[in-house]
Design a protein around this motif. Structure first.
Motif, PDB file in Angstrom:
ATOM      1  N   TRP A   1       0.852  -1.201   0.000  1.00 12.55           N
ATOM      2  CA  TRP A   1       0.000   0.000   0.000  1.00 12.55           C
ATOM      3  C   TRP A   1       0.883   1.245   0.000  1.00 12.55           C
ATOM      4  O   TRP A   1       0.646   2.185  -0.759  1.00 12.55           O
TER       5      TRP A   1
ATOM      6  N   THR B   1       2.456   1.563  -3.367  1.00 10.47           N
ATOM      7  CA  THR B   1       1.470   2.053  -4.330  1.00 10.47           C
ATOM      8  C   THR B   1       1.250   3.548  -4.166  1.00 10.47           C
ATOM      9  O   THR B   1       1.132   4.289  -5.149  1.00 10.47           O
TER      10      THR B   1
ATOM     11  N   ILE C   1       4.152   5.316  -5.707  1.00 16.20           N
ATOM     12  CA  ILE C   1       4.024   5.268  -7.172  1.00 16.20           C
ATOM     13  C   ILE C   1       2.978   6.278  -7.640  1.00 16.20           C
ATOM     14  O   ILE C   1       3.191   7.019  -8.610  1.00 16.20           O
ATOM     15  N   GLN C   2       1.848   6.335  -6.944  1.00 13.66           N
ATOM     16  CA  GLN C   2       0.770   7.246  -7.330  1.00 13.66           C
ATOM     17  C   GLN C   2       1.202   8.707  -7.234  1.00 13.66           C
ATOM     18  O   GLN C   2       0.942   9.497  -8.133  1.00 13.66           O
TER      19      GLN C   2
ATOM     20  N   TYR D   1       3.470   7.856 -11.274  1.00 13.57           N
ATOM     21  CA  TYR D   1       2.378   7.861 -12.253  1.00 13.57           C
ATOM     22  C   TYR D   1       1.099   8.439 -11.640  1.00 13.57           C
ATOM     23  O   TYR D   1       0.149   7.721 -11.354  1.00 13.57           O
TER      24      TYR D   1
ATOM     25  N   TRP E   1      -4.361   6.827 -11.307  1.00 13.97           N
ATOM     26  CA  TRP E   1      -5.147   6.648 -10.083  1.00 13.97           C
ATOM     27  C   TRP E   1      -6.248   5.592 -10.194  1.00 13.97           C
ATOM     28  O   TRP E   1      -6.552   4.936  -9.192  1.00 13.97           O
TER      29      TRP E   1
ATOM     30  N   HIS F   1      -4.358   2.343  -9.477  1.00 10.02           N
ATOM     31  CA  HIS F   1      -3.819   2.373  -8.118  1.00 10.02           C
ATOM     32  C   HIS F   1      -4.922   2.315  -7.069  1.00 10.02           C
ATOM     33  O   HIS F   1      -4.744   1.681  -6.014  1.00 10.02           O
ATOM     34  N   SER F   2      -6.045   2.941  -7.335  1.00 11.93           N
ATOM     35  CA  SER F   2      -7.143   2.878  -6.357  1.00 11.93           C
ATOM     36  C   SER F   2      -7.697   1.456  -6.262  1.00 11.93           C
ATOM     37  O   SER F   2      -8.108   1.014  -5.180  1.00 11.93           O
TER      38      SER F   2
ATOM     39  N   TRP G   1      -5.827  -1.325  -6.718  1.00 12.99           N
ATOM     40  CA  TRP G   1      -4.823  -2.036  -5.920  1.00 12.99           C
ATOM     41  C   TRP G   1      -4.984  -1.686  -4.441  1.00 12.99           C
ATOM     42  O   TRP G   1      -4.941  -2.560  -3.582  1.00 12.99           O
ATOM     43  N   MET G   2      -5.148  -0.396  -4.167  1.00 11.93           N
ATOM     44  CA  MET G   2      -5.240   0.047  -2.774  1.00 11.93           C
ATOM     45  C   MET G   2      -6.493  -0.489  -2.094  1.00 11.93           C
ATOM     46  O   MET G   2      -6.477  -0.767  -0.894  1.00 11.93           O
TER      47      MET G   2
END
Length: 163
Positions: A111, A114, A117-118, A122, A126, A129-130, A132-133
């Motif tokens: 988390w 991520t 990274i967000q 990148y 989002w 990434h959202s 994944w989160m």
């Protein structure tokens, strides 16, 4: 009708307590493992089956170092250290997730990764990434489920008596 409701409730319980955690762990592990594999040479364990198995000593690829030096440019960390940390994290935490060992900690570590990274790499990604989160937050909140080593170890632990 009562039988159907009982069966549905039991089915929901199995999904909630076993399958959901397992699927979350597998999906997250696969995503980060593949990313980690793109950063190293010498060790190839392609979970998609496109490349032959190579069990050598892993080392950072020149492409990974170049990406961290030019495109990613994380603050506070030199590119070689950032690339090494990312490669280790993207191999270690997915393995732990697959086993269901230290699931909450592994999900937290990914988390944080991520989030970095967000924010720094990148910011326009989002939506991915959202997603994944969301999975990471689920695992941090509920753990890996009954099909995880964490769960097995907790069940086998014998409570100590207060002597």
């Amino acid at each position: 009708m009562a039988l159907l409701q009982t069966l549905a409730a039991k089915g929901q319980k199995v999904v909630r307590e076993s399958l959901l955690g397992l699927l979350a762990r597998i999906a997250l592990a696969a995503t980060f493992w593949l990313s980690g594999q793109s950063k190293v040479e010498g060790l190839t364990i392609d979970i998609l089956g496109g490349e032959p198995l190579r069990l050598g000593i892993p080392h950072l690829s020149s492409g990974a170092l170049a990406l961290f030096a030019t495109e990613y440019q994380l603050p506070l960390l030199p590119p070689a250290i950032a690339a090494s940390l990312a490669a280790v994290a993207e191999h270690l935490f997915p393995l732990l997730l697959l086993l269901g060992l230290a699931t909450r900690f592994s999900a937290l570590a990914l988390w944080v990764m991520t989030l970095v990274i967000q924010i720094f790499v990148y910011p326009d990604a989002w939506p991915v990434h959202s997603m994944w989160m969301s999975v990471q937050i689920y695992l941090m909140s509920y753990g890996g489920g009954k099909l995880a080593l964490d769960s097995l170890l907790c069940r086998r632990r014998v409570p100590r008596s207060n002597v």
